[in-house]
Scaffold this active site. Structure first.
Site, PDB file in Angstrom:
ATOM      1  N   ALA A 117       3.797  -0.758   4.613  1.00  0.00           N
ATOM      2  CA  ALA A 117       4.240   0.627   4.491  1.00  0.00           C
ATOM      3  C   ALA A 117       5.716   0.627   4.099  1.00  0.00           C
ATOM      4  O   ALA A 117       6.385  -0.411   4.127  1.00  0.00           O
ATOM      5  CB  ALA A 117       4.039   1.387   5.803  1.00  0.00           C
ATOM      6  N   LYS A 118       6.218   1.781   3.738  1.00  0.00           N
ATOM      7  CA  LYS A 118       7.639   1.932   3.456  1.00  0.00           C
ATOM      8  C   LYS A 118       7.992   3.401   3.529  1.00  0.00           C
ATOM      9  O   LYS A 118       7.166   4.274   3.245  1.00  0.00           O
ATOM     10  CB  LYS A 118       7.986   1.392   2.058  1.00  0.00           C
TER      11      LYS A 118
END
Length: 425
Positions: A117-118
């Site tokens: 994720a980011k």
């Protein structure tokens, strides 16, 4: 098959778009090696969830600014999503998607049970007061609240954020939950459940990867570090402590060079006091772009994406590149470097130390238990060295670059997880 991600907006050639194109190119190469079918390739190329939010910020003078924020969960087949949160003015949905994808492969490569994720907010934190930063962080967290949680998606610090940011994220989430939830973020202050060894973990991982790639004694090995920030400064310190001779570093303010080697501890103190390396009196000034062309043994790009391109790659003289940043080398530059015999230890391996110790912090939080700094470093070293050995062996066996081998391993493990879980419904 060349992988494309559908878009509702015209493709603009931004740094973020270039980063995403690089990530998709690397996935495409791995998919070819693995013989993945078109459907699985498309699934691996497409983020599971992408959220864009508007984040209003009340400024100290009463003005109201609105900035864009993002959170992308690329893949959750192997566990909860994991990835940093960056505050940077050039952040966009393409960059965040690329970084989330790289995190997926990175976690699979080093064998920790996370997906990628980011998060990001398109803002310059240097232009905000501490109170404005806190308000911005808390409002952003409130907007992405449905996506995050200790068993869903665990943010961590990245460019422009730090342990104080993570403390605000944890508190905002905990206030909404009604009880303290330390496991919702990693990279927290020690007083809130942070882990010993987390602050310098990415840099320590860069050192471990560099020494593994060098093979022999590090004594006298010359090093240049591009990006003397959160990762680069400590990586330079750790490499210097190991016996390497760090002769040049750069940051946004400039670059400095000393053929006899820089006193990294003194330079770090100067940069902290003066806001950067520019003007450091115990070394010669150097044009920032000239750092890439120095005749050194090791080059560590530790800033942002797209630093080494087809334009400057032919002039790179280092025989070993260890990527402290995410996506610092474009695919075109990769081909040039490979043809010239330069070894590149890729980002998803070289800078995996941060997510490894983030995982260890999360495990400690979930168990309400803590390890000593020695135990944390031992676990970090074992995972980094094991991953490097595996990548090197596969590269030699199949005639691949280290980057190609690393992606074959990482992408392959995620693809296996998809196959084992099946498709619902």
């Amino acid at each position: 098959m060349s992988i494309m991600v559908p878009s509702t907006t015209p493709a603009l050639i931004t740094p973020g778009r270039q980063a995403l194109d690089s990530a998709l190119h690397q996935l495409d190469q791995a998919a070819e090696q693995l013989g993945l079918d078109d459907g699985l390739r498309t699934m691996l190329a497409t983020p599971r969830r992408s959220l864009t939010v508007s984040v209003p910020v009340r400024r100290e003078d009463g003005r109201l600014d609105v900035v864009q924020g993002y959170r992308v969960q690329h893949n959750v087949s192997r566990g909860p999503a994991k990835g940093g949160l960056r505050f940077h003015p050039s952040t966009d949905i393409h960059e965040v998607t690329a970084l989330a994808m790289w995190m997926t492969w990175k976690c699979a490569l080093v064998g920790i049970p996370y997906g990628g994720a980011k998060g990001g907010v398109a803002v310059d934190p240097a232009g905000l007061t501490t109170r404005e930063l806190e308000r911005l962080t808390r409002r952003y967290v409130n907007e992405i609240l449905p996506l995050i949680g200790p068993e869903k998606d665990i943010p961590a610090p990245d460019v422009g954020t730090d342990e104080q940011t993570m403390a605000w994220v944890m508190d905002t989430y905990s206030v909404n939950a009604g009880y303290s939830v330390p496991g919702v973020v990693t990279g927290k202050p020690m007083t809130l459940g942070g882990s010993l060894g987390r602050a310098g973990a990415t840099s320590r991982g860069v050192q471990i990867a560099a020494l593994a790639a060098l093979g022999g004694s590090p004594e006298g090995v010359t090093v240049a570090v591009q990006g003397f920030g959160k990762v680069g400064a400590l990586a330079a310190q750790y490499l210097s402590d190991a016996g390497c001779k760090v002769v040049a570093v750069s940051d946004v303010t400039g670059a400095v060079y000393a053929s006899s080697g820089l006193d990294i501890a003194r330079l770090r103190a100067w940069a902290a006091e003066e806001g950067g390396v520019h003007g450091y009196r115990h070394a010669d000034a150097l044009a920032r772009d000239d750092l890439f062309e120095l005749d050194v043994d090791v080059l560590v790009p530790a800033a942002l994406e797209g630093a080494i391109t087809e334009a400057n790659a032919p002039r790179v003289r280092a025989r070993l590149i260890v990527e402290g940043a995410n996506g610092p080398t474009t695919p075109q530059a990769d081909e040039i470097l490979a043809a010239s015999g330069t070894t590149v230890v890729p980002d998803i391996l070289a800078n995996a130390g941060g997510v490894i110790v983030s995982y260890l912090e999360w495990v400690q939080n979930m168990q309400a238990y803590s390890w000593s700094s020695g135990e944390v470093e031992l676990k970090l070293r074992d995972l980094m060295q094991g991953a490097y050995s595996e990548v090197k062996s596969l590269a030699a066996e199949r005639g691949l670059t280290l980057r190609q081998a690393a992606h074959v391993i990482g992408v392959g493990r995620v693809a296996d997880a998809h196959r084992m879980r099946g498709l619902y419904p």
